[in-house]
Write a protein that holds these residues in place. Structure first.
Motif, PDB file in Angstrom:
ATOM      1  N   THR A 220       4.432  66.241  42.970  1.00 46.40           N
ATOM      2  CA  THR A 220       4.109  64.831  42.761  1.00 46.40           C
ATOM      3  C   THR A 220       2.640  64.550  43.064  1.00 46.40           C
ATOM      4  O   THR A 220       1.955  63.845  42.301  1.00 46.40           O
ATOM      5  CB  THR A 220       5.010  63.957  43.650  1.00 46.40           C
ATOM      6  OG1 THR A 220       6.382  64.215  43.326  1.00 46.40           O
ATOM      7  CG2 THR A 220       4.720  62.488  43.432  1.00 46.40           C
ATOM      8  N   GLN A 221       2.121  65.103  44.164  1.00 46.49           N
ATOM      9  CA  GLN A 221       0.721  64.867  44.519  1.00 46.49           C
ATOM     10  C   GLN A 221      -0.226  65.493  43.497  1.00 46.49           C
ATOM     11  O   GLN A 221      -1.235  64.886  43.110  1.00 46.49           O
ATOM     12  CB  GLN A 221       0.439  65.431  45.915  1.00 46.49           C
ATOM     13  CG  GLN A 221       1.245  64.780  47.029  1.00 46.49           C
ATOM     14  CD  GLN A 221       1.050  63.276  47.086  1.00 46.49           C
ATOM     15  OE1 GLN A 221      -0.061  62.756  46.931  1.00 46.49           O
ATOM     16  NE2 GLN A 221       2.138  62.557  47.307  1.00 46.49           N
ATOM     17  N   ILE A 222       0.085  66.698  43.035  1.00 49.50           N
ATOM     18  CA  ILE A 222      -0.761  67.350  42.023  1.00 49.50           C
ATOM     19  C   ILE A 222      -0.693  66.596  40.701  1.00 49.50           C
ATOM     20  O   ILE A 222      -1.699  66.442  39.989  1.00 49.50           O
ATOM     21  CB  ILE A 222      -0.337  68.813  41.858  1.00 49.50           C
ATOM     22  CG1 ILE A 222      -0.559  69.575  43.170  1.00 49.50           C
ATOM     23  CG2 ILE A 222      -1.111  69.490  40.730  1.00 49.50           C
ATOM     24  CD1 ILE A 222      -0.029  70.996  43.170  1.00 49.50           C
ATOM     25  N   TYR A 223       0.494  66.101  40.378  1.00 44.43           N
ATOM     26  CA  TYR A 223       0.675  65.339  39.137  1.00 44.43           C
ATOM     27  C   TYR A 223      -0.164  64.070  39.149  1.00 44.43           C
ATOM     28  O   TYR A 223      -0.855  63.739  38.174  1.00 44.43           O
ATOM     29  CB  TYR A 223       2.163  65.021  38.958  1.00 44.43           C
ATOM     30  CG  TYR A 223       2.460  63.821  38.105  1.00 44.43           C
ATOM     31  CD1 TYR A 223       2.225  63.837  36.732  1.00 44.43           C
ATOM     32  CD2 TYR A 223       2.995  62.659  38.670  1.00 44.43           C
ATOM     33  CE1 TYR A 223       2.504  62.735  35.951  1.00 44.43           C
ATOM     34  CE2 TYR A 223       3.280  61.562  37.903  1.00 44.43           C
ATOM     35  CZ  TYR A 223       3.036  61.597  36.545  1.00 44.43           C
ATOM     36  OH  TYR A 223       3.305  60.502  35.770  1.00 44.43           O
ATOM     37  N   TYR A 224      -0.124  63.327  40.250  1.00 41.09           N
ATOM     38  CA  TYR A 224      -0.923  62.096  40.344  1.00 41.09           C
ATOM     39  C   TYR A 224      -2.421  62.403  40.252  1.00 41.09           C
ATOM     40  O   TYR A 224      -3.190  61.635  39.661  1.00 41.09           O
ATOM     41  CB  TYR A 224      -0.623  61.364  41.654  1.00 41.09           C
ATOM     42  CG  TYR A 224       0.660  60.568  41.628  1.00 41.09           C
ATOM     43  CD1 TYR A 224       1.004  59.796  40.528  1.00 41.09           C
ATOM     44  CD2 TYR A 224       1.526  60.578  42.721  1.00 41.09           C
ATOM     45  CE1 TYR A 224       2.180  59.070  40.505  1.00 41.09           C
ATOM     46  CE2 TYR A 224       2.706  59.857  42.713  1.00 41.09           C
ATOM     47  CZ  TYR A 224       3.032  59.098  41.599  1.00 41.09           C
ATOM     48  OH  TYR A 224       4.189  58.379  41.584  1.00 41.09           O
ATOM     49  N   ALA A 225      -2.848  63.515  40.853  1.00 40.73           N
ATOM     50  CA  ALA A 225      -4.272  63.857  40.841  1.00 40.73           C
ATOM     51  C   ALA A 225      -4.744  64.270  39.447  1.00 40.73           C
ATOM     52  O   ALA A 225      -5.867  63.952  39.042  1.00 40.73           O
ATOM     53  CB  ALA A 225      -4.555  64.968  41.841  1.00 40.73           C
TER      54      ALA A 225
END
Length: 453
Positions: free
Chosen positions: A17-22
């Motif tokens: 999720t964090q990589i996707y948002y970034a």
């Protein structure tokens, strides 16, 4: 170590999720693309590190494990703080990028620990080989001195003694024992099973009483917890929670699973030294799961958050315990097949309890409310039930199931109590010592011979 490795499975959703948002912001279509290429890229990048490794001891095993555990817990706490902050505050693209960079930096710390230990291990291995070679050279020199002293002595009378026929070991008529390895799918010795802890064949393990008991226990245990985790949003809606609270609760479920896996792996391993059966932990967490089910039957303020914590924690704990018990009882020879067999209860229990029990009872309550409003099923797209009665009956069934399975799991505890009171790791320690001696002898034999001139 099993709990730590399985813990990363729980954290993987939050990491993605964090990589996707970034990388993609709030573009939901790109999430499928990320799931497609990122795991493949990581697998290809680290494929060269996969190699056969014989079991061996490590001089700093506990210290390395503690370092891994502390860094991983720090990563989980950081992800939990990020999830809560992102639900409360709107992050900018720069903020998402900074968060993902911080997460990747913590992950690189784990890689750094592995690289450091690999370098230290190679250095120590080379040092031991040099010491062993020096000892062999000293012994060879001493032997040469003794041979020179023997050559100076007068010749001695040598009496030849003929060997008796009984001592002739190379007789061609003497039958030699040929050991034939049994196939992993052999049906010949299904009933003649080895002792617990030794290597079972696949059919011996799957058709054993211990595996059947474990399969039934995990089907109900994992099914109850997955039912709660899969329906958290709908449960929160029926109990009147706002969308922000529901979103935060759902997002944190994977974090609780991680803590359950790490906690159970560490604590059960520590208590195992005091002869506490690992199978008894299954019984304990089944009762804990039943308490979480009752929090939904009899709700109170913030009961949804606590119930999700209990369900996620118990789910992680039970997964770790199930795989560890399978490996300990049935050996590591066919661990991959047995590992996948151990995951079969998850979809089975989830389907029976989530779809056939909870889903049916929820729809029944929703239809009652629909009729009270004077509406029919064709007049609404989705069935929605509001109130504590929506999940009361279904979660009473789940709580009763957990208590019943907890009592049934005591049979497995009783059957394995003698096994866990013994030294279950003695076999592997002996194997590691043999591998260590063999490795040293091979390393010394390939070393260049010493010059005798």
């Amino acid at each position: 170590m099993m709990g730590l490795m399985k813990g990363f499975v729980g954290l993987s959703g939050a990491l993605f999720t964090q990589i996707y948002y970034a990388l993609y912001g709030d573009d939901s279509a790109s999430m499928i693309l990320l799931v497609a290429w990122l795991p493949l890229a990581l697998a290809l990048a680290f494929s060269s590190t996969v190699r056969p490794v014989k079991s061996s001891t490590h001089p700093r095993e506990r210290r390395v494990f503690v370092h891994y555990m502390f860094v991983t817990i720090a990563l989980a706490v950081f992800l939990m703080a990020l999830i809560i902050a992102q639900k409360q505050v709107q992050f900018s693209p720069t903020g998402y990028s900074a968060s993902a960079a911080a997460v990747c930096a913590i992950l690189l710390l784990l890689v750094g620990i592995a690289v450091r230990e690999e370098l230290l291990t190679r250095r120590e291995k080379k040092k031991r080989q040099n010491q062993k070679q020096a000892e062999l050279l000293a012994q060879e020199k001493k032997r040469q001195n003794q041979n020179q002293a023997v050559q100076l002595e007068p010749p001695r009378k040598i009496i030849m003694v003929k060997d008796s026929p009984d001592t002739d070991r190379d007789s061609p008529d003497q039958p030699k024992e040929i050991k034939v390895e049994m196939s992993c799918w052999s049906c010949r010795d299904i009933r003649n099973k080895p002792n617990r802890g030794e290597d079972y064949t696949i059919l011996q393990a799957i058709l054993s009483t211990d595996m059947i008991l474990l399969f039934a226990t995990m089907s109900c245990a994992l099914g109850c917890n997955l039912t709660t985790l899969n329906n958290l949003g709908q449960i929160g809606e029926s109990l009147g929670y706002n969308k922000n609270t529901i979103g935060t609760t759902v997002s944190l479920a994977s974090i609780w699973g991680f803590f359950g896996q790490v906690f159970t792996g560490f604590v059960s391993e520590s208590l195992l030294k005091k002869k506490f059966p690992r199978t008894l932990f299954l019984t304990i967490f089944l009762l804990v799961s039943a308490c979480g089910n009752l929090m939904i039957v009899f709700p109170f303020p913030n009961s949804l958050f606590i119930a999700s914590l209990v369900a996620g924690f118990s789910q992680g704990a039970q997964l770790t315990l199930a795989f560890t018990i399978i490996f300990e009882l049935f050996g590591l020879k066919y661990c991959n097949t047995l590992y996948n067999s151990g995951q079969c209860p998850t979809p089975l229990g989830s389907y029976i309890l989530s779809v056939l029990v909870v889903g049916k009872l929820y729809d029944k309550e929703a239809m009652k409310q629909l009729k009270e409003k004077g509406m029919t099923r064709s007049m609404t797209k989705e069935l929605t039930c509001i109130g504590t009665q929506c999940y009361k009956m279904s979660y009473l069934v789940l709580a009763t199931t957990n208590v019943f399975i907890a009592l049934m799991s005591l049979i497995l505890v009783f059957r394995t109590r003698k096994f866990y009171t013994g030294d279950i790791y003695k076999r592997y320690r002996d194997e590691m010592e043999k591998n260590k001696e063999k490795e040293m002898s091979v390393a010394v034999s390939v070393s260049p011979p010493a010059r005798t001139d």
